[in-house]
Scaffold this motif. Structure first.
Motif, short mmCIF file in Angstrom:
data_model
loop_
_atom_site.label_atom_id
_atom_site.label_comp_id
_atom_site.label_asym_id
_atom_site.label_seq_id
_atom_site.Cartn_x
_atom_site.Cartn_y
_atom_site.Cartn_z
N GLY A 4 1.75 -12.53 3.72
CA GLY A 4 1.47 -13.93 3.41
C GLY A 4 0.22 -14.46 4.06
N ARG A 5 -0.52 -13.61 4.80
CA ARG A 5 -1.77 -14.08 5.42
C ARG A 5 -2.85 -14.25 4.37
NH1 ARG A 5 -0.70 -10.14 9.17
NH2 ARG A 5 -2.41 -8.89 8.39
N ARG A 6 -3.54 -15.37 4.43
CA ARG A 6 -4.56 -15.67 3.44
C ARG A 6 -5.96 -15.31 3.90
NH1 ARG A 6 -3.09 -18.56 -0.88
NH2 ARG A 6 -1.00 -19.43 -0.92
N PRO A 63 3.02 0.78 -0.74
CA PRO A 63 1.58 0.63 -0.53
C PRO A 63 0.74 0.88 -1.77
CG PRO A 63 2.37 2.66 0.47
CD PRO A 63 3.58 1.90 0.04
N LEU A 64 1.33 1.51 -2.78
CA LEU A 64 0.58 1.78 -4.00
C LEU A 64 0.47 0.53 -4.89
CD1 LEU A 64 1.94 5.31 -5.01
CD2 LEU A 64 -0.21 4.75 -3.86
N SER A 65 1.36 -0.42 -4.69
CA SER A 65 1.34 -1.60 -5.56
C SER A 65 1.28 -2.92 -4.80
CB SER A 65 2.59 -1.61 -6.47
OG SER A 65 3.77 -1.69 -5.69
N GLU A 66 1.68 -2.94 -3.53
CA GLU A 66 1.73 -4.19 -2.79
C GLU A 66 0.55 -4.34 -1.84
OE1 GLU A 66 5.79 -5.91 -1.83
OE2 GLU A 66 6.14 -3.75 -1.59
N SER A 67 0.01 -5.53 -1.80
CA SER A 67 -1.12 -5.82 -0.91
C SER A 67 -0.62 -6.31 0.43
CB SER A 67 -2.02 -6.89 -1.54
OG SER A 67 -1.33 -8.13 -1.59
N ARG A 79 -4.79 -5.25 10.21
CA ARG A 79 -3.57 -5.13 9.43
C ARG A 79 -2.35 -5.81 10.05
NH1 ARG A 79 -7.00 -1.21 8.55
NH2 ARG A 79 -7.12 -0.15 6.51
N VAL A 80 -2.19 -5.67 11.35
CA VAL A 80 -1.00 -6.26 11.99
C VAL A 80 -1.39 -6.99 13.28
CG1 VAL A 80 0.90 -4.90 11.04
CG2 VAL A 80 -0.53 -3.91 12.82
#
Length: 213
Positions: free
Chosen positions: A109-111, A99-103, A41-42
Motif C-alpha cells: 500500500g505504499r505510494r 511476485p509474478l503478478s503482484e506489485s 522493499r521493506v
C-alpha cells in the motif's frame, strides 16, 4: 565497481574451508547491494536485521553452493526469499503473495519509494517501479541499478539468457506504462529509449540509497 566474481568464489571457498575472515570480507563486498535491496522493499524492518538473516542462511547453505551461478546471484536468491517471507509476515497473514503478478504497492500500500530523488522525473520513475509486478521490479533493479548481467538474471531465474532478455524487455514496457500514467501530460516525451536512459541516470540515486526523512 562491482565485485570481481572470481575473487568472490575464492573468498567463498576459503570461508567454506574454515577461514572466517574470508567470509567477513566476502559479505562486506556485497553489503551495499543487500542494504539498498531491502531499503527499497521493506523499510518497515531494520535493514541490518534482514541482511543478518541473509548471512545466516548463506552460512547454512555454503555446502550446497556448487558454483553454477555467481556468488552475488546466490546471495540475491537468498535475499529474495527473505524479502518475500517478510512481506507475507507484514502484509499477508494468509501467506499468499505472487511476485509474478503482484506489485510492491499492491501488497504494502505504499505510494512512494523509500528512496528519494531530487529530480521529479527520477522520483516518479522510482515510484512507478513499485507498481509493476515484484518479479519485474527485481529484474530491472538488478539489471540497471546493480549491474547484473543477462547471464546472472538468467541464473537467478533459472531460465535461458534469451528468455531473460525477453522478460527484461517486457518489464521495461510495464514500467513505461506505469511511469507515463504518473507523468500525465508530460508523458509524450518518454519513449522506450528515453526510459532506458532514465533508468541509467537514476542508478546513482538508488545506490546512494537515501531513506526518506
Amino acid at each position: 565497481m562491482d565485485p570481481d566474481p572470481d575473487q568472490d568464489l575464492e573468498l567463498l571457498q576459503r570461508w567454506r574451508d574454515g577461514d572466517k575472515p574470508a567470509g567477513g570480507e566476502l559479505l562486506a563486498r556485497h553489503f551495499n547491494l543487500l542494504r539498498v535491496y531491502f531499503l527499497k522493499r521493506v523499510p518497515e524492518r531494520p535493514t541490518e536485521d534482514l541482511i543478518q538473516e541473509v548471512f545466516v542462511r548463506m552460512v547454512e547453505a555454503l555446502d550446497r553452493f556448487e558454483g553454477r551461478c555467481s556468488v552475488r546471484t546466490f546471495l540475491i536468491r537468498i535475499a529474495q526469499n527473505v524479502y518475500r517471507e517478510t512481506l507475507r509476515e507484514l502484509h499477508r497473514p494468509d501467506g499468499q503473495f505472487d511476485p509474478l503478478s503482484e506489485s510492491l504497492f499492491a501488497i504494502s500500500g505504499r505510494r512512494q519509494s523509500s528512496i528519494v530523488a531530487q529530480d521529479q522525473a527520477q522520483q516518479l520513475l522510482l515510484d512507478a517501479m513499485q507498481h509493476i509486478p515484484s518479479d519485474q521490479h527485481d529484474m530491472l533493479d538488478l539489471y540497471y541499478f546493480h549491474g547484473f548481467t543477462l547471464r546472472e538474471i538468467a541464473e537467478l531465474q533459472e531460465i535461458p539468457e534469451g528468455t531473460a532478455k525477453s522478460r527484461i524487455d517486457a518489464a521495461r514496457r510495464s514500467l513505461l506504462r506505469e511511469f507515463m500514467s504518473l507523468l500525465g501530460s508530460d508523458a509524450e516525451v518518454w519513449t522506450d529509449d528515453a526510459l532506458d536512459r532514465g533508468l541509467t541516470r537514476v542508478r546513482d540515486v538508488v545506490i546512494r540509497g537515501q531513506p526518506r526523512a
